[in-house]
Design an enzyme around this catalytic site. Sequence first.
Site, PDB file in Angstrom:
ATOM      1  N   ARG A   8       0.799  -0.508  -0.124  1.00  0.00           N
ATOM      2  CA  ARG A   8       0.235  -0.397   0.490  1.00  0.00           C
ATOM      3  C   ARG A   8       0.899   1.244  -0.332  1.00  0.00           C
ATOM      4  O   ARG A   8       1.982   1.118   0.241  1.00  0.00           O
ATOM      5  CB  ARG A   8      -0.919   0.173   1.433  1.00  0.00           C
ATOM      6  CG  ARG A   8      -1.489  -1.374   1.245  1.00  0.00           C
ATOM      7  CD  ARG A   8      -2.415  -1.218   2.532  1.00  0.00           C
ATOM      8  NE  ARG A   8      -3.418  -2.266   2.727  1.00  0.00           N
ATOM      9  CZ  ARG A   8      -3.163  -3.662   3.310  1.00  0.00           C
ATOM     10  NH1 ARG A   8      -2.371  -3.591   3.562  1.00  0.00           N
ATOM     11  NH2 ARG A   8      -4.317  -4.167   3.359  1.00  0.00           N
TER      12      ARG A   8
ATOM     13  N   LYS B 286      -2.576  -1.649   7.530  1.00  0.00           N
ATOM     14  CA  LYS B 286      -3.686  -1.161   7.996  1.00  0.00           C
ATOM     15  C   LYS B 286      -4.801  -2.034   8.733  1.00  0.00           C
ATOM     16  O   LYS B 286      -5.542  -1.959   9.634  1.00  0.00           O
ATOM     17  CB  LYS B 286      -4.781  -1.199   5.959  1.00  0.00           C
ATOM     18  CG  LYS B 286      -5.797  -1.364   5.832  1.00  0.00           C
ATOM     19  CD  LYS B 286      -6.438  -1.477   4.739  1.00  0.00           C
ATOM     20  CE  LYS B 286      -8.031  -0.186   4.124  1.00  0.00           C
ATOM     21  NZ  LYS B 286      -8.200  -1.272   3.141  1.00  0.00           N
TER      22      LYS B 286
ATOM     23  N   HIS C 280      -2.552   3.788  -6.041  1.00  0.00           N
ATOM     24  CA  HIS C 280      -2.873   2.562  -5.232  1.00  0.00           C
ATOM     25  C   HIS C 280      -3.121   0.884  -6.556  1.00  0.00           C
ATOM     26  O   HIS C 280      -2.940   0.144  -6.285  1.00  0.00           O
ATOM     27  CB  HIS C 280      -4.347   2.559  -5.155  1.00  0.00           C
ATOM     28  CG  HIS C 280      -4.920   1.312  -3.992  1.00  0.00           C
ATOM     29  ND1 HIS C 280      -3.889   1.911  -2.704  1.00  0.00           N
ATOM     30  CD2 HIS C 280      -5.386   0.812  -3.808  1.00  0.00           C
ATOM     31  CE1 HIS C 280      -4.489   0.034  -2.470  1.00  0.00           C
ATOM     32  NE2 HIS C 280      -5.600  -0.293  -3.146  1.00  0.00           N
TER      33      HIS C 280
ATOM     34  N   ARG D 279      -0.599  -1.462  -7.138  1.00  0.00           N
ATOM     35  CA  ARG D 279      -1.148  -2.792  -6.075  1.00  0.00           C
ATOM     36  C   ARG D 279      -1.861  -3.722  -6.466  1.00  0.00           C
ATOM     37  O   ARG D 279      -1.025  -4.944  -6.668  1.00  0.00           O
ATOM     38  CB  ARG D 279      -1.308  -2.427  -4.482  1.00  0.00           C
ATOM     39  CG  ARG D 279      -1.576  -3.562  -3.825  1.00  0.00           C
ATOM     40  CD  ARG D 279      -2.180  -2.763  -2.648  1.00  0.00           C
ATOM     41  NE  ARG D 279      -2.914  -3.650  -1.167  1.00  0.00           N
ATOM     42  CZ  ARG D 279      -2.641  -4.194  -0.489  1.00  0.00           C
ATOM     43  NH1 ARG D 279      -0.986  -4.098  -0.552  1.00  0.00           N
ATOM     44  NH2 ARG D 279      -3.343  -4.667   0.531  1.00  0.00           N
TER      45      ARG D 279
ATOM     46  N   HIS E 144      -3.972  -8.703   3.143  1.00  0.00           N
ATOM     47  CA  HIS E 144      -5.807  -8.868   3.607  1.00  0.00           C
ATOM     48  C   HIS E 144      -5.954  -8.972   5.081  1.00  0.00           C
ATOM     49  O   HIS E 144      -5.064  -9.488   5.762  1.00  0.00           O
ATOM     50  CB  HIS E 144      -5.529  -9.313   2.466  1.00  0.00           C
ATOM     51  CG  HIS E 144      -5.575  -8.575   0.961  1.00  0.00           C
ATOM     52  ND1 HIS E 144      -5.843  -9.162  -0.482  1.00  0.00           N
ATOM     53  CD2 HIS E 144      -5.747  -7.648   0.739  1.00  0.00           C
ATOM     54  CE1 HIS E 144      -5.820  -8.570  -1.406  1.00  0.00           C
ATOM     55  NE2 HIS E 144      -5.597  -6.888  -0.486  1.00  0.00           N
TER      56      HIS E 144
ATOM     57  N   TYR F 132     -10.025 -10.345  -7.066  1.00  0.00           N
ATOM     58  CA  TYR F 132      -9.058 -10.041  -7.710  1.00  0.00           C
ATOM     59  C   TYR F 132      -9.793 -10.795  -8.728  1.00  0.00           C
ATOM     60  O   TYR F 132      -9.861 -10.200 -10.148  1.00  0.00           O
ATOM     61  CB  TYR F 132      -7.223 -10.092  -7.590  1.00  0.00           C
ATOM     62  CG  TYR F 132      -7.138  -9.007  -7.072  1.00  0.00           C
ATOM     63  CD1 TYR F 132      -6.341  -7.505  -7.492  1.00  0.00           C
ATOM     64  CD2 TYR F 132      -6.334  -8.956  -5.850  1.00  0.00           C
ATOM     65  CE1 TYR F 132      -6.593  -6.707  -6.848  1.00  0.00           C
ATOM     66  CE2 TYR F 132      -6.041  -8.134  -4.984  1.00  0.00           C
ATOM     67  CZ  TYR F 132      -6.189  -6.973  -4.971  1.00  0.00           C
ATOM     68  OH  TYR F 132      -5.543  -6.006  -4.978  1.00  0.00           O
TER      69      TYR F 132
END
Length: 314
Positions: free
Chosen positions: A144, A169, A247, A250, A281, A290
């Site tokens: 990130r 995160k 972003h 990524r 994640h 994805y």
Amino acid sequence: MKTLSQRLDEYLALRRAMGFDLSFDERVLRKFVNYGDEIGEHLISTALFLDWKENYGSADDNTWSHRLGMVRRFAFWLAEHDGQTEIPSSQLVAGRYRRRVPYIYAPKQIADIVAEAGRLPSPYGLRAALWQTLFGLIAVTGMRVNEALSLNQHDVDLNRAVLVVRNSKNGGDRQLPFNKDTANRLASYAHLRDRLIEHQTQRFFIKEDGEPAGDCGARYNFAQVSRNVGLRSPQSFNRHGHGPRIHDLRHSFAVHTILDWFRDGRDIECEMYKLSTYLGHSEPKHTFWYIEAVPELMQLAAARAEQRVLEGAS
């Protein structure tokens, strides 16, 4: 009575102490409270939010729904300290925030972005080296943006070729290995940085004034580079414009990694759990997303499933 800006400082400090990454939220909320301060409002209210929405600029309802959520979270906290705070209703905006479909850069586009960043003008060349290294690092690790910007110098182990991402995160730490070429590029930037900047913070990515590189600077320079390589249209008054985002580097890393797995015939489900951990994640479903979001991956997944059905029937 404290201003809304002072209250926001307290709110952000508390949430950061709990491990939250609030860089994006802060940019939005700072504009909200600055607007309130300018018109003399000391309390959050429905009227203030609607007035800000009317004067802040154009955006679709999904975006405003997302902004409303940020204001509401701030208002819930503030209501504990000031009983006159009014929490705007979640029904003020009809839209619902949806995850944006990623833009997947082709390898040549990534190479063009990194090369063009190396041509950004500055007196001693540190600006070009900084953003070229940062954009390249995100592209090859899938970090990130704020994870890369938050790296301290001791988090970058050039001898072991490992990065330590702290307080990501989801609140955890993780280690990311990198290859020799990346190590050489990181070392080259660090050498130039140390030669030019005498008094430094502990951050790895530092600007020519000795201050840590920040999120706004990353997005501004990425927008400029994107315009230079034709990924965004020219803009007046230094506006960022619209187009692929930093972003999306990524996202591109994740998608190209999964594509390679399909082509190599690997066990996708098994590999996806590894990628989920690597990307930081909180749940594997965020990584499996994805496959649904990118048509080529969806087609490959469908073809793989069809092949398994045929093999089972034979």
